[in-house]
Structure formats: C-alpha cells, structure tokens
Design an enzyme around this catalytic site. Structure first.
Site, PDB file in Angstrom:
ATOM      1  N   ASP A 136       0.810  -1.215   0.000  1.00 28.88           N
ATOM      2  CA  ASP A 136       0.000   0.000   0.000  1.00 28.88           C
ATOM      3  C   ASP A 136       0.846   1.268   0.000  1.00 28.88           C
ATOM      4  O   ASP A 136       0.348   2.336  -0.352  1.00 28.88           O
ATOM      5  CB  ASP A 136      -0.980  -0.001   1.179  1.00 28.88           C
ATOM      6  CG  ASP A 136      -2.145  -0.964   0.942  1.00 28.88           C
ATOM      7  OD1 ASP A 136      -2.340  -1.395  -0.219  1.00 28.88           O
ATOM      8  OD2 ASP A 136      -2.863  -1.287   1.889  1.00 28.88           O
TER       9      ASP A 136
ATOM     10  N   TYR B 158      -9.881  -0.190   1.707  1.00 26.18           N
ATOM     11  CA  TYR B 158      -9.463  -0.019   3.099  1.00 26.18           C
ATOM     12  C   TYR B 158      -9.068   1.402   3.445  1.00 26.18           C
ATOM     13  O   TYR B 158      -8.592   2.150   2.602  1.00 26.18           O
ATOM     14  CB  TYR B 158      -8.242  -0.896   3.405  1.00 26.18           C
ATOM     15  CG  TYR B 158      -8.598  -2.231   4.002  1.00 26.18           C
ATOM     16  CD1 TYR B 158      -9.314  -2.321   5.181  1.00 26.18           C
ATOM     17  CD2 TYR B 158      -8.205  -3.417   3.390  1.00 26.18           C
ATOM     18  CE1 TYR B 158      -9.640  -3.552   5.734  1.00 26.18           C
ATOM     19  CE2 TYR B 158      -8.523  -4.654   3.937  1.00 26.18           C
ATOM     20  CZ  TYR B 158      -9.241  -4.711   5.112  1.00 26.18           C
ATOM     21  OH  TYR B 158      -9.553  -5.917   5.661  1.00 26.18           O
TER      22      TYR B 158
END
Lengths: 676, 676
Positions: A312, A396
């Site tokens: 990420d 997320y």
C-alpha cells in the site's frame, strides 16, 4: 530563494515547478508523465553536521527526486529517475529504471475501469451474468501481485468485478462481488478474461453461470453511506473538546514544538508523514521516523486470487492517498492541518489539502499517588500530541498517528478500517480461508504487515541495539544465592551485526536502542529508548512464494541495519510487480557475502519494526469495519534522571471544569426492562 | 425491605448493620472485630433462572458473608466466617477458619507502625544509624510473604524502614530506604529485627553501619508532592470536555444503560468493581466480569527481601483501598460516581465515597470510508463508556477501567502508577535484579500479575472455549491446492477439559468463547466473543518456590474451569500467608484426580486471563511512575450479523465544534532555536 526553506521541508510548490522545468527539456517533444517530484532528503552526514552547528554551517543542497514515464523512449513506457539540484538548476543523475514500474493511482485506475468496461468481450461476459435490472457493474483495478505467470516487462492491472445493486454512486459494491475478472495491459487493453472460482474447490464449474438472485439482500445489512441507511441511533449525545486558551503546540512552517518536544513534520507521496530531528528538552532522540512500507497478502490459494497482495505504500502511496481531513470529523478540539504537495502528470504542483492534522488529546491519568497516611492525593493528567494522516487504498482505510507524551514516550498507532475486499462464493458453500459476511459474499483471510522505520539518534547517531531478557535465577545451584527460588535477573547482549530478530514475550525480551558512550549518571547504564512492540504473527506465505520473497521485512519483527541514504524501503524502492530479492534480508545477505561492513554497534543504525494483524474477518467487520488498533511504543529507559513528566501540573477541577451527574433514570422509564 | 434491592446490588448500609446485629450475639462479650460484611452473591443457577423470567420468578435470598476475628475463642485471633440469611435473619453457616488469616488494612498498618517505633530495641537500632538531624524514620508494614521460615499459625507483618528527610508528612520517604527491618506479631510485638543486605552480595557486612550521608540529594529528584517541588510547567493549556446535552448513559441505583449496553455495577471490598448481567441490545454476553486477583512478587533473592510478594486483592483489597475520586481530577466531562460500602471493625456501615466513576470518552475514529470514485467520506467517531476505580496499595497505584464500545467491544485497561518500592544499596554498588534510581536507592525488579475473571454468557451460560490458529497451507503437497504458496487457513479445536493454556502470537492463536448451539445465520459458525490478550511474561519464581505455589494463576495466560459458586479467586479465598495448593491449578488437579466432572464444553464455564508486566524499573519511573498501560479486549466474533456500530451517526462539525488553528509561532520567538 525568497523564504527560508529548511532542509527537511518537503518541496515547495515553486520547487516542484522548477524541478519539472529542469527535467522537461531532457525529453523534447515527449510530454513526460511526471510520476514523482519529491524531496531527495539531504545526505545524513551533511545534515547531522548542519544540525550540530545549529544551522550555521554549510546548508545541504536542495535536491529533488523526479520520476517520469516517457512513451517512445527505449520501450513503450519507460520509467526514468532524475536527481535534480535545485540550488544550481542542474541534473545530478539520470537513470533509465528498466524493468521497474511506477505506482498505481486513482486516475489511472479510473482509466483502466473505463477501458475494461468498454471492451466488447467484457460486455459479452457481463451479458452472460444476467445481472438484476437497475444494477451497474463496477470494476476495481488492483496492482498485479507477481506470481511468475505474466511477463513482468510491462505493468498489468487486475480488474475485479462488483455490482452496484442500487443506482447510487456511493452504494457499497463490495456487497456484490462477481465471479468475473480481467487483466488490463499498460496500453489499456484487456489481455485476458477469467471466470473466478467461487466454490469450496479451486475449479470453475460453470463458465456461463448467471448471477444468483438469491444473493440480493437488504441494504441495511450492506450499506454504510448515511443516505442509504435507516436513521442512525440518536442516543449518542454531543461531546466537545474546549481549549479556552488555544492549543499547547506551536508551529512555524513544518517546525513544531509542544511541551518539551521539538520536531520537523515532513511529508512525501509515498510514506506520508515523516518526522525529523525529534528532540526532547533539546536532547536528540530520533533523527527520522516513518512508516516505510506495508504489505497486505491475501490467503486465498486459488488463482488468480493469488494476485491479491498490495504494497500500500510502494504500489499506492500513503501520501498520495491521504484523505483531505475535515474539521470536526476526523479529530476534536483545536486542529492544525498541514497540506501535502504532490505533482500532476504534467509536472505542476498539486495540493493535497489537510493531509496531516495536529491536535492534542487528553489521555487519562499520567501519574497519581495517594499517601495512605495523610490521604493526600496528587494526580497529573496526560496530554498527548497527535500527528495523524488517514489514507484510503481502494476498499481499506488506515489511520496512522504518531503520539507524543509528556513522559517523553512516543506511540505509533495504526487503525485499520474501511471495507473488506470480497469475493463471490456460491450460496451454501464455505472455504477455510474466508468468512461469509453476506449471502454469496466471502471475505478472504489476509494479513496487514506494517514496517515502522526508526532512525535513532539517542544523544547522537552512534547507537546500538541491545536485547534484554528477564531470566529466573537457578534455585538449587550452590554458586548462585537464590535460596527461596524467587530471584530473577536481566541478561542482555548488544547486537554486533545486521540481522532480523524475533519477539519473545515469554522471556520479556526487550529491544533497547542505546548510546553505549553516554552513561546515565545515576543508573550507571547507557542511555536509551526501548521499543514496546506490537506482538503480531509474521508472514504466512511460503518462503518460496513471490509474496514472501517480495516482502522480506515480514519475516522478522525487528531488524537492525547500518544506515544508508538509499535504504529507506524494506521491500525495495520499486515494489510494483517486483520479483523479490530487493528487500531488507537480501541487502543484509549481500553485504555479508561482499564482506562489506555489517557492524551495527556504536554505528549510525536503522531499526525496523514489522507488526500488523492476521485479519481473518469477523462478520462484525462488515460492511464497514470498526477500527482495529495496533500500537507500538518508544519509551525512554534510563535516558533521563527521573520521570520526565514529573513537572506536569497537578490536575484540578478549576482547570478541568467537570460536571457531576446524579442518578438520571426514572423508575417509570422503560429502560432496562429485562433487569428491573 | 422497603426499597427494591436487586440481587446483584452490594449490601446496603442497612443490610450491613443487620448482618452485624445477627452475628454479634454469637460471640457474647467478645466484641468481634468485623473484617468483612459483604454480599454473598446469589447461587448462579437460581440467578440465571430469575433473569430468564425477567425478575418475575423466585427472588434469590439476600445473603451476607461475614468474617470476624474473635480474640479468646480457640486461639489468640481466630477468624470465623458466617453466612447470614438477610431475608430470614438467620445464620446459614458458621465456620472457624483455622489457619487462615484476614487481610491487612491501613488502620492495622498504622498500629503496627506505632508499635514498631515504640519498641526499645528498634530505637536502639535507629540510634546506631545516626540519622540526619530533622529526619524522621518511617515504617512501611507489609503482609509477610510465606517463605517457610516463620511459623504460619499467626499473622506476621514485615516492617520496612524509610526516612522522611524533610519535615513534611507528604515527603517521599521511599527516597531514603534504610537497611533496617523488623517482624511484628499479631499481638503487635516486635519479634525480630534485621539489618538488611545492601551490597552486591547477600551478606550484611557491618551491622553497625550508620546512614551514609552521601545519599542525601536534591528534593527535585525525589519529591512528587507539589508543595515540595519547583513550580510545574505552565505550557500545558486547559483542555475541557463539554457535553451540552449531558451524558449518554443512564443509571438507576446500580443499573446502568449506555448506548445498547445494559449491566449492573457491583462492588465489594476485595475485587472492587464487579459487573453483572452484561447485555448488548438485550442479548446476554457476560454474566460477570471482575479482576479476581493480582500478585506482585519481587525478584530480589536476598532474605528477607524474599518476603516481598503482595496479593493486592487477597491481602489488601481493591475495594477497601479504592480512592475517593475527585471531580475534575481523575476524569473529564460528565461524571457519575458510585459509592462503595464496607464496614467498621465494630460492624457499622462504612462509606467508601466515589469509589467508582462512570463517564464517557471520545476514542477517535470508530470507522471511516472514503469512496475513491465519488470522494465522499463517512466518518463515525467512537464514544466509549468507562467504569473506573483507582486503588492505592502502599506505594503503588492501580487504575482499573472497564471500557465499553459502540462496536460491542469491551476493553479492560490497567494503568500502573505510584511509587516504586525501594531498598537501600551502598553507594557505588549495583545488583542484577534492580535499578539504581537515586543515590543509595535500589528499585528491585518485580512482576505485576493480574487475573481477569470472565463468566461468559454468550447467548446463555452454556459456552465453550475454542482455540484457533492461522496456519499456512503446505506448498508442494499434491493433496492441497496451493500452487503459489500463499494460502493459509485457520484450524481450531474446542477445549474439552479444564486446563491452563499459553498464548502464541506466532500462530495468531485466538481464544474464542463460543456458544456451540447458536449458529450465526450468515457465517454458519457458532456465535462468540474473542479475547484479545495482553501478551505478558508469566511468573518467574521457581515452580518449587512459595511465590509460585501461592500464585498458580501466574503459570498460564488462559485458564478455563467449570463454574463453581465458591471459586472466585485463582489463588484461593485466603491468600494471607497462604502456603500454596489452594489455587486454580490445584483445583483442576484435584477434580481430575477425584474423577469429578472436568468437562468445559457446552458448560457453565469460567475463563481466566493472566497478564501483567515484568517491571524492571527505569529511572523514568522515579519518583512517581508514568502510568504503564496494559489492555485486554473482548470482541464479538460472528456474534452479530454485521458491525454493531454501523448505526452510529456520522461525525459532523456542527456537533463537534472543533476549532481551526493557523500557524501560531512567530519568527521572532525564541522557540526551536536549535533548528531554525
């Protein structure tokens, strides 16, 4: 330069433009796509000297790291890196990063989605699904996690299909995953279409299987967006933080002081918040702190789900994806925001507004003692300073917060929230690597592995890592005085060479970063800070898997390496479709094999802490997940000569103005009927 | 009875008086010393039936447990226990607890101190010390930790000597430990005087050694009391919590509702806060929660320091030692206090005012999601409800807080603060089981071991304990489909018999309390709550030592036993000078040997979690220690059909009224001169 720019300051908008202007002429007529224009932080040796001279010595050169993708040079989409001297307007270095790929971003993801949905074969597949009327297919592009199948010479995007059942762009499409998937090339061509396995085994039993209407369920169960929900609960009464004299912190530009702390707040497209030259009461504690990487491998073994594994930071960027924080929503009290600056693809400055917030919180009791003879109690409340950023990576959210304490502790808190990434599953089936969270919706098991990077500077940068354990003294050993078997001692060793080390709470294993040359005048031991780790399972992928080879930092909880200006990322600088061997372990092995210096004792070292969660979803994480907290602490150990928060003023009602509540439920009320 | 008393309510003052009045005639002319007059909670089977019938069935009898010490009956100081039926004013049971001892309390400690200082031999020893003029010796009485040396037939108190260097009753005498010690008998006679070892070995080299004047040091380093300190820092600006519409909780007597939670707040002299019949949205979750014991063994192997090992609940009492919490000091915002009731030695009610506080806190973000396509963000803030008590046990403070969340989680937080218990050490010496915190002051290593006791009632009391681990799938096994080596699954087993089990974060070992008969309609798995443990080293004392034998709960982090109305305390009901064999492990072994039923599957079970800290003091813990936090979580796992906090209203500036801060440090200011 007109205004003073501190060497730790992120590039200013003017500097971003200047860097682009310097780079553009190198690619005449090619319209380079500017991916990165960011500060190349000053060499640490220069900077340490500069700080030591209280900024009176030679100012390190302002330098930019620029990455551009240039069509038509060498290959279809070549990534180039340029190091630009902003003081002299010159190029210091230029490299063609062959075989490396740039990160993925929201605007590219939208292009991929459009291209994918425009493809005729995709439309045919969608037709076969016989989707409910009024619903809209939705494509979620993900970076391709290397698995050795595709040619890695160009960037590939995986497109996962979902459905918006209702006509609202904020509908939660993760509630309707489809068993369709496509690969899209860098040139935005659909190169392959899959039907996905959606039963207890790995096979696709019926390629023409339509959408199962039994999956349609109440929006109450799957929507989180307020306009799509029933009215919220009204029982939660307002709660406000009032600071009549304003905040206790002060800022000028990126320089921040609060209580006895001082530090510089940095920010870049990849790590998001970076903190620099952190001092307590003028004494150096850390040179730099940041989250350096995170990896989210999924545990579903069925291809192509095996390609779900997200870096990420390396693939997406904590800076680029930072939320625009809103006053009164993401924090309470008096809030100072820091904007971030990035760049557009054409090389102009792009503001990331309110990317970081700074505010105080009350944190309960800092210390208390009551003298049982006099009955006199003294309480000091704990105030903390929070530097927070929140990022969205597709489904997320991560809330990252550095918290500074009046007792000279630093805590790093991560909260994971947002929406689970889901897969379709046949009604009635289940799998041992996922949880059914709604009809036909499987939330696969996965891990979140974070790597917090610490550049200690405990009274100077020459530091060591000490590992201490608490060990019982032997009971019936004539050479040891422990007649009652109650004695225990600490044993400790200083780590000599670069390595990864595991946690062990059963031995109370403590990791201390110490300065062996600075001895505490009272305790007689080296000054230090200890790491209060977050106990977490390490990576579950097989050591031979691409996942494990690409995320070496996930093998051990603590790593110590020699500092190197270029080693900031524990999975390497280029994680996008990386093939492994560029991580922290490989670096250590390489240096060991090369007979390079691997000593980490009394050296300029970096300590890395890997932590996270093995997230086997609960249905309570659906449709949006209550924040899961993970906390790492950094606490002084024999660094001071006493409690550094001892001078915090006593807590008084005069200052705090609390309100006494009397019994407030009437006997006639309907509350609690089950119990009264 | 006039007012309705709920069976979970602690004894009312009237009931305390009535119990004493029923007991007194049993000991004519003997003036029994009332040690305990407390609620004997209703038998669980009766109470569960009563709750099931929504309080319409047979009300369980109000029963008191009374303990008295009676001089002249049987032995010098015999402890008797009486079970009193308060509905019928009768004695249900009477026992002479031969060989058992009552807890120690502050008024007895003061008597011991007086007696000790009045002893001529003690005064002679004090003379030998040649103490600084103006200083005052001070005696700290401690319960004697069994070591097999003294005859245990009567209670013994260890007296540790300290010095108040300055003439102020709030001076921190722990800064001047003396190498003198005495044993005092139940009859308040000094039975033995020791000079204490204070060098690197166990021996006392010079019994006539006077006080070393080099130990005298600045009060700034050792005092915490405001009037003895320099002025505090003034940089911390006021921070207030304002709740314009009042708190979100409601109380009537001990019954509390907040958001979707309901529960009864209990309190007793020993455990302090107890929580009963805890429900979320009407569904039963836990029948009872409490801290059931704590043990603080010290690691100094030298006799008589080996007698420092405190059962702070069993020997002292979390209820009796609860602080009188002060508005605006111990908490912020709108605070409701619960008083506790205990009894005087003559059997009259004794109020423990403000023993428990109840208030709300903002806890940051509960959940958030930003749709990256629309840019629309939704944030819900987390509000928590806190039930807190703070106890003082001589030098230390413990802050115990149950925290309820809107996501149906419960957290139990312990903060350890207060003052280190110290020993004298020769200037220049050091020991491997302690830290030098001031000249001549050694803070010995020790452990704090807490035992949180859970009586689950997950949709009913028939529950099981399931242990789950996350396990990689084999990679090159033909029988398993895991071609890329990324798959992992959970394996789980349900515990069949009573036992203790260890934690293992390396396997992501999760402990779930489940109801095997209630299957979640969506996930298809049993409903449950999981324990989010606090990873801690277990007891370091040798298994053969008295410390380990007396504190069996310290061997394992998780224990599961069958429920028994009389098994509330994991080291037994009588810990004072206990000799071991009365704890949780012995109970399990006894039942196993007896061929009693030890099944814990689908049974009325108790789950115990042992956690704490191996506290090897830092100098930063001196002279009063910044709170060290330990947290245990209880979270629903597939208990609901989605996020139970999904209906919490979106966070808005309109409600929260935060304030935007602009840059507030002027260039001309002196701040941060080291960096700008």
């Amino acid at each position: 330069m007109s205004a003073f720019v501190h060497p730790f300051d992120p590039l200013t908008p003017e500097e971003i433009s200047r860097a682009a202007n310097i780079v553009r002429p190198l690619f005449p007529g090619l319209s380079p796509n500017f991916r990165v224009i960011t500060l190349k932080e000053p060499p640490k040796t220069e900077m340490v000297a500069y700080l030591a001279k209280r900024l009176q010595g030679t100012t390190p050169t302002r330098t930019a790291r620029v990455q551009v993708v240039v069509p038509g040079v060498d290959t279809a989409h070549a990534l180039h890196e340029l190091i630009v001297d902003l003081d002299r307007d010159t190029i210091l270095d230029k490299q063609n990063l062959k075989g490396k790929h740039s990160y993925i971003d929201a605007s590219y993801m939208k292009e991929v989605e459009r291209a994918c949905l425009a493809d005729e074969r995709i439309q045919t597949e969608i037709q076969k699904l016989n989707l409910p009327s009024g619903s809209t297919p939705c494509v979620e592009p993900w970076a391709y996690a290397t698995d050795g199948i595709n040619d890695m010479s160009s960037r590939v995007t995986m497109c996962w299909f979902y459905l918006r059942l209702i006509d609202n762009p904020d509908a939660n499409y993760y509630a309707y995953p489809l068993d369709l998937c496509a690969e899209v090339s860098e040139k935005l061509e659909v190169t392959r279409i899959y039907r996905l396995p959606s039963s207890t085994d790995e096979r696709i039993h019926d390629e023409s299987r339509p959408f199962d209407k039994r999956r349609i369920h109440s929006t109450t169960a799957s929507e989180y967006y307020p306009s799509l929900r029933p009215s919220p609960r009204t029982t939660t009464k307002p709660y406000q933080v009032v600071q009549p004299d304003g905040p206790s912190f002060k800022t000028r530009g990126n320089f921040l002081t609060w209580e006895k702390w001082s530090l510089h707040v940095g920010f870049n497209y990849r790590e998001g918040i970076t903190l620099h030259d952190i001092r307590y009461d003028g004494r150096s504690v850390f040179y730099r702190l940041s989250l350096s990487e995170m990896f989210v491998p999924y545990g579903d073994p069925r291809c192509p789900y095996t390609r779900k594994a997200a870096f990420d930071l390396g693939n997406d960027g904590a800076g680029i994806n930072a939320n625009n924080l809103r006053l009164g929503c993401d924090c309470l009290g008096h809030i100072k925001y820091f904007d971030g600056w990035h760049n557009t693809s054409s090389g102009t400055p792009l503001k990331l507004p309110n990317a970081v917030c700074c505010h105080e919180q009350d944190d309960g009791i800092l210390w208390k003692h009551t003298n049982f003879r006099t009955g006199n109690a003294v309480v000091a409340r704990s105030r903390i300073l929070i530097l927070q950023t929140i990022i969205t990576v597709s489904n997320y959210e991560y809330i990252f917060a550095f918290q500074f304490g009046q007792d000279a502790s630093i805590h790093y808190e991560v909260r994971a929230t947002g929406i689970l990434s889901t897969s379709a599953i046949n009604i009635g089936d289940n799998v041992p690597y996922g949880t059914i969270v709604a009809p036909g919706v499987m939330a696969p098991y996965h891990q979140h592995l974070f790597c917090l990077r610490l550049e200690p500077a405990i009274d100077g940068v020459a530091n060591s890592l000490q590992v201490e354990e608490s060990v019982p003294m032997p009971m019936n050993d004539q050479t040891v005085h422990n007649p009652f078997g109650v004695g225990y001692v600490t044993t400790s060793k200083v780590i000599e060479h670069e390595q990864g080390i595991d946690l062990d709470f059963t031995k109370n294993r403590i990791f201390k970063i110490i300065n062996e040359k600075e001895i505490n005048p009272i305790t007689g031991t080296p000054v230090g800070f200890k790491i209060v780790p977050c106990y977490s399972q390490m990576i579950l992928s097989h050591p031979d898997s691409y996942h494990a080879r690409r995320s070496e930092f996930g093998e051990h909880a603590i790593w110590v390496t020699r500092y190197d200006d270029e080693e900031i990322f524990p999975s390497g600088r280029h994680t996008m479709q990386s093939e492994g061997g560029e991580g922290i372990r490989s670096g250590i092995e390489r240096r060991r094999t090369d007979n390079s210096n691997t000593s980490v004792r009394n050296e300029n070292i970096v300590v890395w802490h890997t932590f996270g969660s093995t997230h086997n979803p609960r249905i309570e994480d659906w449709p949006v997940m209550p924040a899961e907290k993970m906390v790492v602490g950094l606490k002084p150990v024999n660094f001071f000569t006493g409690n550094p928060g001892l001078d915090v003023a006593e807590s008084t009602q005069q200052q705090n103005k609390s309100v006494l509540v009397q019994e407030n439920m009437h006997s006639a009320s309907g509350c609690g009927q089950t119990s009264l």
